[in-house]
Write a protein that holds these residues in place. Structure first.
Motif, PDB file in Angstrom:
ATOM      1  N   PRO A 182       0.802  -1.224   0.000  1.00 54.37           N
ATOM      2  CA  PRO A 182       0.000   0.000   0.000  1.00 54.37           C
ATOM      3  C   PRO A 182       0.835   1.274   0.000  1.00 54.37           C
ATOM      4  CG  PRO A 182      -0.003  -0.979   2.177  1.00 54.37           C
ATOM      5  CD  PRO A 182       0.731  -1.931   1.273  1.00 54.37           C
ATOM      6  N   ILE A 183       2.072   1.183   0.502  1.00 56.39           N
ATOM      7  CA  ILE A 183       2.925   2.382   0.531  1.00 56.39           C
ATOM      8  C   ILE A 183       4.393   1.984   0.515  1.00 56.39           C
ATOM      9  CG2 ILE A 183       2.910   2.534   3.053  1.00 56.39           C
ATOM     10  CD1 ILE A 183       3.019   5.563   0.680  1.00 56.39           C
ATOM     11  N   GLN A 184       5.134   2.721  -0.272  1.00 50.74           N
ATOM     12  CA  GLN A 184       6.589   2.693  -0.236  1.00 50.74           C
ATOM     13  C   GLN A 184       7.003   4.143  -0.422  1.00 50.74           C
ATOM     14  OE1 GLN A 184       8.510   0.045  -3.005  1.00 50.74           O
ATOM     15  NE2 GLN A 184      10.549   0.609  -2.326  1.00 50.74           N
ATOM     16  N   ALA A 185       7.920   4.612   0.388  1.00 46.18           N
ATOM     17  CA  ALA A 185       8.382   6.000   0.291  1.00 46.18           C
ATOM     18  C   ALA A 185       9.901   6.021   0.385  1.00 46.18           C
ATOM     19  CB  ALA A 185       7.776   6.850   1.402  1.00 46.18           C
ATOM     20  N   SER A 186      10.527   6.791  -0.488  1.00 45.29           N
ATOM     21  CA  SER A 186      11.992   6.875  -0.513  1.00 45.29           C
ATOM     22  C   SER A 186      12.438   8.288  -0.821  1.00 45.29           C
ATOM     23  CB  SER A 186      12.560   5.951  -1.592  1.00 45.29           C
ATOM     24  OG  SER A 186      12.205   4.618  -1.379  1.00 45.29           O
ATOM     25  N   TRP A 187      13.580   8.634  -0.267  1.00 40.68           N
ATOM     26  CA  TRP A 187      14.290   9.851  -0.656  1.00 40.68           C
ATOM     27  C   TRP A 187      15.269   9.421  -1.746  1.00 40.68           C
ATOM     28  CZ3 TRP A 187      19.686  10.126   0.530  1.00 40.68           C
ATOM     29  CH2 TRP A 187      20.298  11.317   0.136  1.00 40.68           C
ATOM     30  N   LEU A 188      15.267  10.127  -2.865  1.00 42.72           N
ATOM     31  CA  LEU A 188      16.150   9.822  -3.989  1.00 42.72           C
ATOM     32  C   LEU A 188      16.993  11.057  -4.287  1.00 42.72           C
ATOM     33  CD1 LEU A 188      17.067   8.041  -6.403  1.00 42.72           C
ATOM     34  CD2 LEU A 188      15.142   9.006  -7.674  1.00 42.72           C
ATOM     35  N   ARG A 189      18.304  10.887  -4.260  1.00 42.02           N
ATOM     36  CA  ARG A 189      19.217  11.997  -4.552  1.00 42.02           C
ATOM     37  C   ARG A 189      19.948  11.696  -5.855  1.00 42.02           C
ATOM     38  NH1 ARG A 189      21.929  16.125  -1.453  1.00 42.02           N
ATOM     39  NH2 ARG A 189      23.859  16.710  -2.462  1.00 42.02           N
ATOM     40  N   THR A 190      19.884  12.661  -6.777  1.00 45.36           N
ATOM     41  CA  THR A 190      20.599  12.554  -8.051  1.00 45.36           C
ATOM     42  C   THR A 190      21.387  13.836  -8.267  1.00 45.36           C
ATOM     43  OG1 THR A 190      18.623  13.353  -9.213  1.00 45.36           O
ATOM     44  CG2 THR A 190      18.948  10.956  -9.115  1.00 45.36           C
ATOM     45  N   GLY A 191      22.215  13.839  -9.299  1.00 46.45           N
ATOM     46  CA  GLY A 191      23.064  14.997  -9.573  1.00 46.45           C
ATOM     47  C   GLY A 191      23.047  15.404 -11.035  1.00 46.45           C
ATOM     48  N   PHE A 192      21.872  15.495 -11.628  1.00 44.62           N
ATOM     49  CA  PHE A 192      21.791  15.923 -13.027  1.00 44.62           C
ATOM     50  C   PHE A 192      22.175  17.396 -13.153  1.00 44.62           C
ATOM     51  CE2 PHE A 192      18.631  12.409 -13.118  1.00 44.62           C
ATOM     52  CZ  PHE A 192      19.237  11.644 -14.096  1.00 44.62           C
ATOM     53  N   PRO A 193      22.795  17.769 -14.268  1.00 47.40           N
ATOM     54  CA  PRO A 193      23.123  19.185 -14.487  1.00 47.40           C
ATOM     55  C   PRO A 193      21.836  20.018 -14.506  1.00 47.40           C
ATOM     56  CG  PRO A 193      24.134  17.791 -16.189  1.00 47.40           C
ATOM     57  CD  PRO A 193      23.226  16.929 -15.382  1.00 47.40           C
ATOM     58  N   ASN A 194      21.821  21.134 -13.753  1.00 39.81           N
ATOM     59  CA  ASN A 194      20.620  21.981 -13.744  1.00 39.81           C
ATOM     60  C   ASN A 194      20.965  23.474 -13.785  1.00 39.81           C
ATOM     61  OD1 ASN A 194      21.443  22.532 -11.115  1.00 39.81           O
ATOM     62  ND2 ASN A 194      19.803  21.366 -10.151  1.00 39.81           N
ATOM     63  N   GLY A 195      22.220  23.799 -14.008  1.00 38.60           N
ATOM     64  CA  GLY A 195      22.612  25.202 -14.085  1.00 38.60           C
ATOM     65  C   GLY A 195      22.753  25.879 -12.740  1.00 38.60           C
ATOM     66  N   ALA A 196      22.589  25.132 -11.668  1.00 39.91           N
ATOM     67  CA  ALA A 196      22.719  25.706 -10.319  1.00 39.91           C
ATOM     68  C   ALA A 196      23.538  24.740  -9.463  1.00 39.91           C
ATOM     69  CB  ALA A 196      21.338  25.967  -9.718  1.00 39.91           C
ATOM     70  N   SER A 197      22.891  24.027  -8.565  1.00 39.35           N
ATOM     71  CA  SER A 197      23.609  23.153  -7.629  1.00 39.35           C
ATOM     72  C   SER A 197      23.924  21.766  -8.196  1.00 39.35           C
ATOM     73  CB  SER A 197      22.773  22.963  -6.364  1.00 39.35           C
ATOM     74  OG  SER A 197      21.592  22.244  -6.672  1.00 39.35           O
ATOM     75  N   ASN A 198      23.264  21.390  -9.293  1.00 37.48           N
ATOM     76  CA  ASN A 198      23.403  20.047  -9.874  1.00 37.48           C
ATOM     77  C   ASN A 198      23.034  18.956  -8.869  1.00 37.48           C
ATOM     78  OD1 ASN A 198      24.245  21.254 -12.241  1.00 37.48           O
ATOM     79  ND2 ASN A 198      26.411  20.938 -11.802  1.00 37.48           N
TER      80      ASN A 198
END
Length: 190
Positions: free
Chosen positions: A157-173
């Protein structure tokens, strides 16, 4: 393409390794296959956060010893016309890592920490212009609940996760996303 090949290679290694472990002297309690709907809330640059509601994934997990196990997961998400910008985003994230599951009767609660590589297709800022694909390290931490419906099927019924990625975004990436999930779990070995 490189991420897809690495995912196939990883799953090709994990499946036989899990099967070999299952045939060893130490019993494997469970091998599960989960299929889920996985929307993501993605933080954007300058407060331009958005929901990626077209997402799904699958995972293969094995309980190896007293609730401790391993999981391999693949998630794909797509967002069209992000915040009215005309820019689309597709991400493909295979990840693997340890999982701990506490089970009691028909309820299983799990927590996990996964690492992998995320591949994105969109318009990413780059030196001298833009690029249409990007690859980045991905880290994921979260958990969920499975409710056993029968000997071989459970409802998640529920799964929750924090996902961290580093795609280029012109700021912090850096992107910190909330990934949710709901799905079905099939027991392949017990």
């Amino acid at each position: 393409m490189r991420t897809i090949l690495c995912s196939i290679l990883f799953l090709g290694i994990m499946a036989p390794a899990t099967a070999a472990y299952a045939q060893s002297s130490q019993p494997v309690h469970e091998i599960d296959l989960a299929i889920a709907y996985n929307p993501q809330y993605r933080d954007g640059t300058n407060g331009n956060s958005f929901w990626s509601r077209r997402g799904g994934g699958g995972e293969l997990s094995a309980d190896l010893y007293r609730g401790f196990g391993a999981v391999a997961a693949i998630t794909i998400n797509y967002t069209a016309n992000i915040n009215g910008s005309g820019v689309n985003l597709t991400t493909y994230t295979p990840a693997f890592g340890p999982r701990y599951t506490w089970s009691h009767r028909k309820v299983a609660i799990f927590g996990e920490g996964l690492v992998g590589v995320s591949e994105g297709t969109s318009v990413f800022p780059a030196t001298g212009g833009a690029q249409t694909t990007a690859h980045t390290f991905a880290a994921q931490a979260g958990g969920g609940i499975d409710l056993r419906l029968s000997k071989d099927v459970a409802f998640r019924p529920i799964q929750a996760s924090w996902l961290r990625t580093g795609f280029p975004n012109g700021a912090s990436n850096v992107q910190n996303s909330l990934q949710l999930g709901v799905g079905v779990v099939f027991r392949l070995h017990h």
